[in-house]
Design a protein around this motif. Structure first.
Motif, short mmCIF file in Angstrom:
data_model
loop_
_atom_site.label_atom_id
_atom_site.label_comp_id
_atom_site.label_asym_id
_atom_site.label_seq_id
_atom_site.Cartn_x
_atom_site.Cartn_y
_atom_site.Cartn_z
N GLU A 193 -2.39 -1.62 -10.70
CA GLU A 193 -2.50 -3.02 -10.30
C GLU A 193 -3.51 -3.19 -9.15
OE1 GLU A 193 -1.97 -7.12 -10.18
OE2 GLU A 193 -1.53 -5.63 -11.73
N ASP A 194 -3.48 -2.28 -8.18
CA ASP A 194 -4.46 -2.31 -7.09
C ASP A 194 -5.88 -2.25 -7.66
OD1 ASP A 194 -2.42 -2.19 -5.15
OD2 ASP A 194 -2.54 0.00 -5.03
N MET A 195 -6.10 -1.31 -8.56
CA MET A 195 -7.43 -1.13 -9.15
C MET A 195 -7.85 -2.33 -9.98
SD MET A 195 -8.57 1.54 -7.85
CE MET A 195 -10.08 1.59 -8.77
N ARG A 196 -6.90 -2.96 -10.66
CA ARG A 196 -7.22 -4.15 -11.45
C ARG A 196 -7.71 -5.27 -10.55
NH1 ARG A 196 -5.71 -8.85 -12.41
NH2 ARG A 196 -3.81 -8.73 -11.19
N VAL A 197 -7.00 -5.50 -9.43
CA VAL A 197 -7.38 -6.56 -8.49
C VAL A 197 -8.75 -6.26 -7.88
CG1 VAL A 197 -6.78 -7.60 -6.26
CG2 VAL A 197 -5.01 -7.24 -7.97
N ILE A 198 -8.95 -5.05 -7.43
CA ILE A 198 -10.21 -4.66 -6.80
C ILE A 198 -11.37 -4.78 -7.80
CG2 ILE A 198 -11.48 -2.71 -5.82
CD1 ILE A 198 -8.70 -1.86 -4.59
N GLN A 199 -11.18 -4.28 -9.01
CA GLN A 199 -12.23 -4.34 -10.03
C GLN A 199 -12.54 -5.78 -10.43
OE1 GLN A 199 -13.79 -1.43 -11.33
NE2 GLN A 199 -15.27 -2.93 -12.03
N THR A 200 -11.51 -6.61 -10.55
CA THR A 200 -11.72 -8.03 -10.89
C THR A 200 -12.54 -8.74 -9.83
OG1 THR A 200 -9.65 -8.09 -12.15
CG2 THR A 200 -10.53 -10.21 -11.41
N GLU A 248 -4.78 -10.81 -3.76
CA GLU A 248 -4.88 -11.64 -4.95
C GLU A 248 -6.34 -11.66 -5.39
OE1 GLU A 248 -3.06 -15.49 -4.65
OE2 GLU A 248 -1.55 -14.70 -3.28
N ALA A 249 -6.58 -11.38 -6.66
CA ALA A 249 -7.94 -11.23 -7.17
C ALA A 249 -8.79 -12.48 -6.93
CB ALA A 249 -7.92 -10.88 -8.65
N ASP A 250 -8.24 -13.66 -7.18
CA ASP A 250 -9.02 -14.90 -7.01
C ASP A 250 -9.42 -15.11 -5.56
OD1 ASP A 250 -8.85 -15.44 -9.70
OD2 ASP A 250 -7.13 -16.80 -9.50
N LYS A 251 -8.49 -14.93 -4.66
CA LYS A 251 -8.79 -15.11 -3.23
C LYS A 251 -9.80 -14.07 -2.76
CE LYS A 251 -4.47 -17.23 -1.81
NZ LYS A 251 -3.28 -17.11 -0.97
N LEU A 252 -9.63 -12.86 -3.20
CA LEU A 252 -10.53 -11.78 -2.81
C LEU A 252 -11.95 -12.04 -3.34
CD1 LEU A 252 -10.69 -9.08 -1.35
CD2 LEU A 252 -9.89 -7.98 -3.44
N THR A 253 -12.05 -12.52 -4.57
CA THR A 253 -13.35 -12.85 -5.15
C THR A 253 -14.02 -13.96 -4.37
OG1 THR A 253 -12.57 -12.20 -7.34
CG2 THR A 253 -14.55 -13.56 -7.27
N ARG A 254 -13.28 -15.04 -4.09
CA ARG A 254 -13.85 -16.18 -3.36
C ARG A 254 -14.30 -15.77 -1.96
NH1 ARG A 254 -9.35 -19.33 -5.52
NH2 ARG A 254 -8.43 -19.11 -3.46
N LEU A 255 -13.48 -15.00 -1.27
CA LEU A 255 -13.83 -14.57 0.09
C LEU A 255 -15.09 -13.70 0.08
CD1 LEU A 255 -13.11 -14.43 3.10
CD2 LEU A 255 -11.81 -12.37 2.56
N ALA A 256 -15.14 -12.74 -0.82
CA ALA A 256 -16.30 -11.86 -0.90
C ALA A 256 -17.56 -12.65 -1.27
CB ALA A 256 -16.05 -10.73 -1.88
N GLN A 299 0.80 -1.21 0.00
CA GLN A 299 0.00 0.00 0.00
C GLN A 299 0.84 1.27 0.00
OE1 GLN A 299 -2.05 -0.89 3.63
NE2 GLN A 299 -3.97 -1.15 2.52
N SER A 300 0.31 2.25 -0.69
CA SER A 300 0.79 3.62 -0.58
C SER A 300 -0.36 4.39 0.03
CB SER A 300 1.14 4.19 -1.94
OG SER A 300 2.16 3.45 -2.55
N GLN A 301 -0.11 5.18 1.01
CA GLN A 301 -1.18 5.84 1.75
C GLN A 301 -2.06 6.69 0.83
OE1 GLN A 301 0.12 7.96 5.16
NE2 GLN A 301 -1.94 8.41 5.84
N GLY A 302 -3.33 6.29 0.73
CA GLY A 302 -4.31 7.05 -0.03
C GLY A 302 -4.20 6.95 -1.54
N VAL A 326 -15.06 -5.52 -0.54
CA VAL A 326 -13.84 -5.81 -1.32
C VAL A 326 -12.72 -4.85 -0.93
CG1 VAL A 326 -12.87 -5.73 -3.66
CG2 VAL A 326 -15.01 -6.94 -3.25
N LEU A 327 -13.04 -3.57 -0.79
CA LEU A 327 -12.01 -2.60 -0.39
C LEU A 327 -11.49 -2.87 1.02
CD1 LEU A 327 -13.53 0.65 -1.88
CD2 LEU A 327 -11.32 -0.37 -2.49
N GLN A 328 -12.37 -3.24 1.94
CA GLN A 328 -11.94 -3.54 3.31
C GLN A 328 -11.00 -4.74 3.34
OE1 GLN A 328 -15.63 -4.13 5.36
NE2 GLN A 328 -15.84 -1.97 5.92
N MET A 329 -11.36 -5.78 2.61
CA MET A 329 -10.52 -6.99 2.62
C MET A 329 -9.20 -6.73 1.89
SD MET A 329 -12.03 -9.18 4.46
CE MET A 329 -12.62 -7.81 5.43
#
Length: 79
Positions: A16-23, A57-65, A8-11, A47-50
């Motif tokens: 790449e962050d946006m790609r993972v979150i959007q996916t 990782e997009a796959d893990k984030l998708t499965r968890l959500a 993370q970079s503050q704020g 999704v943003l909180q997690m």
């Protein structure tokens, strides 16, 4: 208490962050849901909180959500 993970970079979200979150966001919303599916704003917040908690990782984030919202819908349906 505020702290940052190494990804993370503050704020600031990188491309790449946006790609993972959007996916992850699109993955959750593209699943087949009952007529009453999750609210898009709730999915975005979750999704943003997690992601902020280190699931980057997009796959893990998708499965968890997806699991989270399936559980919430089951709790509404069956109590």
């Amino acid at each position: 208490m505020c702290f940052q993970y190494e990804h993370q970079s503050q704020g600031v979200f990188s491309n790449e962050d946006m790609r993972v979150i959007q996916t992850a966001y699109n993955g959750v919303l593209s699943e087949q849901w009952e007529p009453l599916g999750p609210d898009t704003a709730d999915v975005a917040r979750y999704v943003l909180q997690m992601y902020d908690r280190g699931i980057v990782e997009a796959d893990k984030l998708t499965r968890l959500a997806s699991l989270h919202f399936r559980y919430r819908l089951d709790m509404l349906r069956y109590g």
